[in-house]
Write an enzyme that holds these catalytic residues in place. Structure first.
Site, PDB file in Angstrom:
ATOM      1  N   ARG A   1       1.546  -3.661  -9.803  1.00 19.69           N
ATOM      2  CA  ARG A   1       0.564  -3.295 -10.184  1.00 19.69           C
ATOM      3  C   ARG A   1       0.794  -2.341 -11.617  1.00 19.69           C
ATOM      4  NH1 ARG A   1      -3.051  -4.800  -6.540  1.00 19.69           N
ATOM      5  NH2 ARG A   1      -2.166  -6.178  -4.845  1.00 19.69           N
TER       6      ARG A   1
ATOM      7  N   CYS B   1      -5.951  -7.066  -4.600  1.00 21.93           N
ATOM      8  CA  CYS B   1      -6.522  -7.401  -6.289  1.00 21.93           C
ATOM      9  C   CYS B   1      -8.214  -7.305  -6.319  1.00 21.93           C
ATOM     10  CB  CYS B   1      -6.158  -8.130  -7.098  1.00 21.93           C
ATOM     11  SG  CYS B   1      -4.597  -8.625  -7.275  1.00 21.93           S
TER      12      CYS B   1
HETATM   13  C1  BEZ Z   1      -3.489  -8.607  -2.891  1.00 21.42           C
HETATM   14  O1  BEZ Z   1      -3.591  -8.688  -2.044  1.00 21.42           O
HETATM   15  O2  BEZ Z   1      -4.106  -8.755  -3.729  1.00 21.42           O
HETATM   16  C2  BEZ Z   1      -2.235  -9.866  -2.854  1.00 21.42           C
HETATM   17  C3  BEZ Z   1      -0.918  -8.822  -1.988  1.00 21.42           C
HETATM   18  C4  BEZ Z   1      -0.138 -10.048  -2.033  1.00 21.42           C
HETATM   19  C5  BEZ Z   1       0.456 -10.313  -3.303  1.00 21.42           C
HETATM   20  C6  BEZ Z   1      -0.370 -10.210  -4.225  1.00 21.42           C
HETATM   21  C7  BEZ Z   1      -1.839  -9.928  -4.583  1.00 21.42           C
END
Ligand code: BEZ
Length: 236
Positions: free
Chosen positions: A136, A53
């Protein structure tokens, strides 16, 4: 404000964008009404202070001026509270130097959706992937507040921000020129002229040797629109 408790609710392409009020890092908003007349990209991320993110927010933040020039308002959302959002965005600005991007200030609104109301309304909770965070999602909403494209990515895969911009430019080109766009289209590539209504007209189009049409068959005709012509109309 529209609400739903149903995680299976899912707005579709062609639907009016569901309306809601929310608290954001830029103050209260009424969406999509506050942004009528602009394109909007409403996008969710699973959680603040996570690496994928963070890379995505930096990519969007670095491109913010390009979206502004395309008359497009970015609006982010996750199931985190306002103070988490503020602390995360401050960390990004003050501490993260990633792939040449640093000092990135996120000036677009990031919605506090601890209640999950907005995420449910937009089908961003996909329980097979996660019941506690949004996937997402990316909603492209036109100036008349109609949903025009939807993308969903899983938690573990960051989005392609070049593709998000290409889709926005593509939708604006479709609207401005009344054309369709072929695979992998980019400004300056040939565009597709919608099929003519009758076979007679189609035959004429096939035989149009001097015009600017190029027909691969009776149902597949293209013409050139220059990159400059496209760019002159973008964002309008
Ligand atoms: C992230 O790195 O943004 C992420 C990865 C797995 C689950 C939720 C967020």
């Amino acid at each position: 404000m529209e609400t739903t408790n149903n995680v299976n609710a899912m707005p579709r392409i062609g639907d009016p964008a569901p309306s809601f009020e929310a608290v954001t890092t830029q103050g209260k908003i009424k969406f999509p009404e506050d942004f009528k007349g602009k394109w909007k990209i409403l996008f969710s991320h699973p959680a603040d202070f996570t690496p994928v993110c963070t890379s995505e927010f930096m990519a969007f933040g670095a491109m913010a001026k390009e979206y502004e020039d395309l008359n497009c308002q970015l609006v982010g959302i996750s199931i985190d509270g306002l103070y988490s959002h503020i602390a995360w965005l401050r960390t990004i600005k003050e501490k993260i130097d990633y792939k040449g991007m640093k000092n990135i200030e996120i000036k677009f609104p990031l919605i506090d959706d601890v209640s999950m109301n907005v995420a449910k309304l937009y089908g961003m909770i996909q329980p097979g992937e996660s019941t506690t965070s949004a996937v997402r999602a990316v909603f492209f909403i036109d100036p008349k507040n109609v949903i025009r494209t939807i993308m969903y990515y899983p938690l573990s895969l960051g989005r392609n921000f070049d593709e998000i911009k290409r889709v926005l430019i593509g939708l604006q080109t479709v609207d401005n020129f009344g054309v369709a766009l072929p695979a992998d289209w980019r400004p300056g590539d040939e565009v597709i002229i919608p099929p003519a209504g009758s076979c007679g007209v189609a035959k004429e189009r096939m035989d149009d040797k001097k015009g600017d049409l190029h027909c691969y068959d009776w149902f597949f005709c293209t013409k050139k629109i220059s990159k400059e012509e496209v760019e002159a109309k973008l964002g309008k």
